[in-house]
Design a protein around this motif. Structure first.
Motif, PDB file in Angstrom:
ATOM      1  N   ALA A   7       0.829  -1.207   0.000  1.00 46.50           N
ATOM      2  CA  ALA A   7       0.000   0.000   0.000  1.00 46.50           C
ATOM      3  C   ALA A   7       0.862   1.255   0.000  1.00 46.50           C
ATOM      4  N   VAL A   8       1.930   1.239   0.777  1.00 45.04           N
ATOM      5  CA  VAL A   8       2.825   2.399   0.822  1.00 45.04           C
ATOM      6  C   VAL A   8       3.560   2.543  -0.501  1.00 45.04           C
ATOM      7  N   PHE A   9       4.017   1.434  -1.072  1.00 45.76           N
ATOM      8  CA  PHE A   9       4.703   1.496  -2.367  1.00 45.76           C
ATOM      9  C   PHE A   9       3.784   2.087  -3.439  1.00 45.76           C
ATOM     10  N   VAL A  10       2.529   1.645  -3.466  1.00 49.31           N
ATOM     11  CA  VAL A  10       1.578   2.156  -4.454  1.00 49.31           C
ATOM     12  C   VAL A  10       1.295   3.635  -4.208  1.00 49.31           C
ATOM     13  N   THR A  11       1.246   4.054  -2.944  1.00 47.12           N
ATOM     14  CA  THR A  11       1.026   5.463  -2.634  1.00 47.12           C
ATOM     15  C   THR A  11       2.173   6.320  -3.144  1.00 47.12           C
ATOM     16  N   PHE A  12       3.395   5.842  -2.987  1.00 48.22           N
ATOM     17  CA  PHE A  12       4.553   6.560  -3.531  1.00 48.22           C
ATOM     18  C   PHE A  12       4.427   6.672  -5.053  1.00 48.22           C
ATOM     19  N   ALA A  13       4.071   5.569  -5.716  1.00 48.52           N
ATOM     20  CA  ALA A  13       3.931   5.579  -7.169  1.00 48.52           C
ATOM     21  C   ALA A  13       2.820   6.535  -7.603  1.00 48.52           C
ATOM     22  N   LEU A  14       1.736   6.571  -6.834  1.00 53.75           N
ATOM     23  CA  LEU A  14       0.633   7.470  -7.151  1.00 53.75           C
ATOM     24  C   LEU A  14       1.069   8.928  -7.073  1.00 53.75           C
ATOM     25  N   ASN A  15       1.804   9.281  -6.029  1.00 50.07           N
ATOM     26  CA  ASN A  15       2.280  10.654  -5.897  1.00 50.07           C
ATOM     27  C   ASN A  15       3.209  11.011  -7.059  1.00 50.07           C
ATOM     28  N   ALA A 115       4.366   6.959   6.856  1.00 47.92           N
ATOM     29  CA  ALA A 115       3.865   5.582   6.770  1.00 47.92           C
ATOM     30  C   ALA A 115       4.980   4.617   6.388  1.00 47.92           C
ATOM     31  N   ALA A 116       5.877   5.062   5.514  1.00 46.84           N
ATOM     32  CA  ALA A 116       6.991   4.208   5.099  1.00 46.84           C
ATOM     33  C   ALA A 116       7.924   3.901   6.261  1.00 46.84           C
ATOM     34  N   VAL A 117       8.190   4.893   7.105  1.00 51.89           N
ATOM     35  CA  VAL A 117       9.039   4.669   8.279  1.00 51.89           C
ATOM     36  C   VAL A 117       8.376   3.670   9.223  1.00 51.89           C
ATOM     37  N   THR A 118       7.057   3.739   9.333  1.00 49.94           N
ATOM     38  CA  THR A 118       6.335   2.763  10.158  1.00 49.94           C
ATOM     39  C   THR A 118       6.556   1.352   9.630  1.00 49.94           C
ATOM     40  N   VAL A 119       6.482   1.177   8.306  1.00 52.12           N
ATOM     41  CA  VAL A 119       6.720  -0.144   7.702  1.00 52.12           C
ATOM     42  C   VAL A 119       8.149  -0.597   7.983  1.00 52.12           C
ATOM     43  N   THR A 167      -6.647   8.478  -9.539  1.00 55.07           N
ATOM     44  CA  THR A 167      -6.198   8.773  -8.176  1.00 55.07           C
ATOM     45  C   THR A 167      -7.231   8.346  -7.153  1.00 55.07           C
ATOM     46  N   ILE A 168      -8.501   8.639  -7.430  1.00 56.48           N
ATOM     47  CA  ILE A 168      -9.578   8.220  -6.528  1.00 56.48           C
ATOM     48  C   ILE A 168      -9.613   6.701  -6.414  1.00 56.48           C
ATOM     49  N   ALA A 169      -9.529   6.023  -7.553  1.00 54.57           N
ATOM     50  CA  ALA A 169      -9.627   4.563  -7.550  1.00 54.57           C
ATOM     51  C   ALA A 169      -8.469   3.926  -6.785  1.00 54.57           C
ATOM     52  N   VAL A 170      -7.255   4.384  -7.056  1.00 54.25           N
ATOM     53  CA  VAL A 170      -6.081   3.809  -6.391  1.00 54.25           C
ATOM     54  C   VAL A 170      -6.110   4.101  -4.902  1.00 54.25           C
ATOM     55  N   THR A 171      -6.458   5.343  -4.535  1.00 46.58           N
ATOM     56  CA  THR A 171      -6.514   5.705  -3.111  1.00 46.58           C
ATOM     57  C   THR A 171      -7.543   4.863  -2.378  1.00 46.58           C
ATOM     58  N   ALA A 172      -8.724   4.703  -2.977  1.00 44.42           N
ATOM     59  CA  ALA A 172      -9.771   3.896  -2.344  1.00 44.42           C
ATOM     60  C   ALA A 172      -9.325   2.451  -2.153  1.00 44.42           C
ATOM     61  N   ALA A 173      -8.510   1.948  -3.080  1.00 41.84           N
ATOM     62  CA  ALA A 173      -8.076   0.555  -3.009  1.00 41.84           C
ATOM     63  C   ALA A 173      -7.020   0.313  -1.942  1.00 41.84           C
ATOM     64  N   VAL A 174      -6.158   1.299  -1.677  1.00 42.64           N
ATOM     65  CA  VAL A 174      -5.002   1.033  -0.812  1.00 42.64           C
ATOM     66  C   VAL A 174      -5.029   1.755   0.525  1.00 42.64           C
ATOM     67  N   ARG A 176      -6.881   1.925   3.105  1.00 43.83           N
ATOM     68  CA  ARG A 176      -7.213   1.167   4.319  1.00 43.83           C
ATOM     69  C   ARG A 176      -6.025   0.332   4.813  1.00 43.83           C
ATOM     70  N   TYR A 177      -5.082   0.033   3.912  1.00 42.10           N
ATOM     71  CA  TYR A 177      -3.932  -0.790   4.277  1.00 42.10           C
ATOM     72  C   TYR A 177      -2.707   0.042   4.668  1.00 42.10           C
ATOM     73  N   VAL A 178      -2.790   1.364   4.479  1.00 43.67           N
ATOM     74  CA  VAL A 178      -1.665   2.216   4.877  1.00 43.67           C
ATOM     75  C   VAL A 178      -1.533   2.150   6.391  1.00 43.67           C
ATOM     76  N   PRO A 179      -0.357   1.774   6.903  1.00 42.23           N
ATOM     77  CA  PRO A 179      -0.228   1.605   8.354  1.00 42.23           C
ATOM     78  C   PRO A 179      -0.304   2.931   9.081  1.00 42.23           C
ATOM     79  N   ARG A 180      -0.812   2.894  10.268  1.00 44.16           N
ATOM     80  CA  ARG A 180      -0.880   4.078  11.116  1.00 44.16           C
ATOM     81  C   ARG A 180      -0.015   3.855  12.345  1.00 44.16           C
ATOM     82  N   GLU A 181       0.844   4.803  12.621  1.00 40.68           N
ATOM     83  CA  GLU A 181       1.727   4.703  13.781  1.00 40.68           C
ATOM     84  C   GLU A 181       0.896   4.759  15.053  1.00 40.68           C
TER      85      GLU A 181
END
Length: 399
Positions: A7-15, A115-119, A167-174, A176-181
């Motif tokens: 999820a974090v990897f995909v978020t980086f790619a999305l940005n 989020a990446a540091v949390t992972v 962006t909406i589709a990818v964000t909605a998909a991932v 929920r899996y982005v970790p929260r510290e």
């Protein structure tokens, strides 16, 4: 933790894809609003100002609300602002829109790094360069899409609406899996003051590493093609490939960042990478060869691949509390310093070129890249001193 990692990897790619989608369409935007180069340059400052402002605040927002919430908010803000850019009618409106877009991208940048540091902490794997490879390849994909849209005369609004829907589709998909510290066990400890953070030399040194990297990356993006045309006699198509080589090399090297950091350690890859980047750009400036220009910019991209992600990971480690949480504000602080490099880097290199020539300017960028090496060594020494002081403090208190 595998879903969180992806999820974090995909978020980086999305940005990266968002950034890569709008920047190449600036010629079309300039033509739409009738902006001359000077007006467009001033408008483009808006993006950097928005990124700096957002980065300076997002760290504390992540500490309060969590990175997952900030990823969602910033992605939705991007969805609104990106199509807005297609409707601007003046340089002033473009500048204001870019401030908003820069703020949303900057917010997402800090949140995804938190989020990446949390992972990294939960998996105990040095994955930061790999995540940043996602950004590099996302930017490459976004730029390819922008080139396709421009080549087929797809309107700005249609292009940016497609990017927003994706962006909406990818964000909605991932999201929920982005970790929260986890929140700090002691709220008072969680609210450590920014003033105390400003007095930590190691954070300033890590910020300088990211700053130098940003200056060279921004300068390469803005000046490499012009250098290739004017100083090496390439045609515009061949010259445009120089920055593509820089980006691809950076992305590929980042993919092997985990193995490199495990084998040589963070400090060694920072120092070695800085020297490689410096040598590459200096060779590009000194040796009058088109082939050397390609190799030099590839070395620069590969050498700088670790600078930004490793600096942010170390900043998160500096801010880590005894309960294993923390580091959000430190990441935001270092990111803010880094973004100022994108603001001052291109005009700085341009000023050197104006006073001398583009060869000297590219060589100057090489010197800035090489400066990361001594700064990284100083940061390593500062981290050791801080760790030793932290070990002594409990012993003194125990007495």
């Amino acid at each position: 933790m595998g879903s969180g990692r992806w999820a974090v990897f995909v978020t980086f790619a999305l940005n990266g894809a968002v950034v890569g989608s709008w920047a190449p369409r600036m010629p079309t935007v300039a033509e739409q609003i009738g902006a001359n180069p000077g007006q467009l340059g001033l408008a483009l400052l808006g993006a950097s100002l928005g990124m700096i402002a957002a980065a300076s605040m997002t760290g504390r927002w992540c500490a309060r609300f969590g990175a997952r919430a900030l990823v969602a908010v910033s992605a939705l803000a991007t969805v609104v602002v990106l199509p807005l850019m297609a409707t601007v009618g003046s340089p002033l409106q473009l500048g204001l829109a870019l401030i908003l877009l820069g703020a949303s991208v900057g917010m997402l940048d800090v949140a995804m790094n938190v989020a990446a540091v949390t992972v990294v902490r939960r998996t105990e794997r040095p994955l930061m360069p790999v995540f940043h490879a996602g950004f590099s390849f996302g930017a490459l994909g976004g730029s390819v899409g922008a080139a396709f849209a421009a080549g087929h005369e797809i309107s700005l609004l249609s292009h940016f609406l497609v990017v927003s829907v994706l962006t909406i589709a990818v964000t909605a998909a991932v999201v929920r899996y982005v970790p929260r510290e986890e929140q700090a066990a002691d709220p008072a400890e969680h609210g450590s003051t920014d003033r105390r953070m400003l007095r930590r030399p190691v954070l300033w040194l890590l910020g300088m590493i990211a700053l130098c990297s940003a200056i060279v990356e921004g300068a390469s993006g803005d000046w490499s093609a012009l250098f290739a045309v004017r100083e090496r006699g390439m045609d515009e198509a061949a010259a445009a490939v120089t920055f593509s080589v820089f980006c691809v090399a950076m992305g590929l090297v980042r993919l092997f960042g985990e193995q490199a950091e495990r084998r040589w350690g963070a400090d060694r890859i920072l120092v070695g990478g800085a020297l490689v980047a410096g040598v590459g750009l200096l060779a590009t400036a000194i040796i009058p060869s088109s082939a050397v220009a390609y190799v030099g910019f590839a070395l620069a991209g590969g050498g700088l691949a670790f600078a930004f992600p490793v600096a942010l990971n170390l900043a998160g480690a500096v801010g880590r509390r005894g309960d294993g949480t923390g580091g959000e504000r430190e990441i935001g602080f270092v990111t803010t310093i880094a973004y100022s490099g994108f603001l001052i880097g291109p005009p700085m290199i341009g000023g050197v070129a104006q006073l001398t020539n583009l060869e000297v300017a590219i060589g100057f960028a090489g010197i800035i890249a090489a400066l990361i090496a001594p700064v990284a060594l100083a940061a390593a020494a500062a981290r050791r001193r801080a760790a030793e002081a932290a070990e002594r403090e409990p012993a003194l208190n125990h007495r």
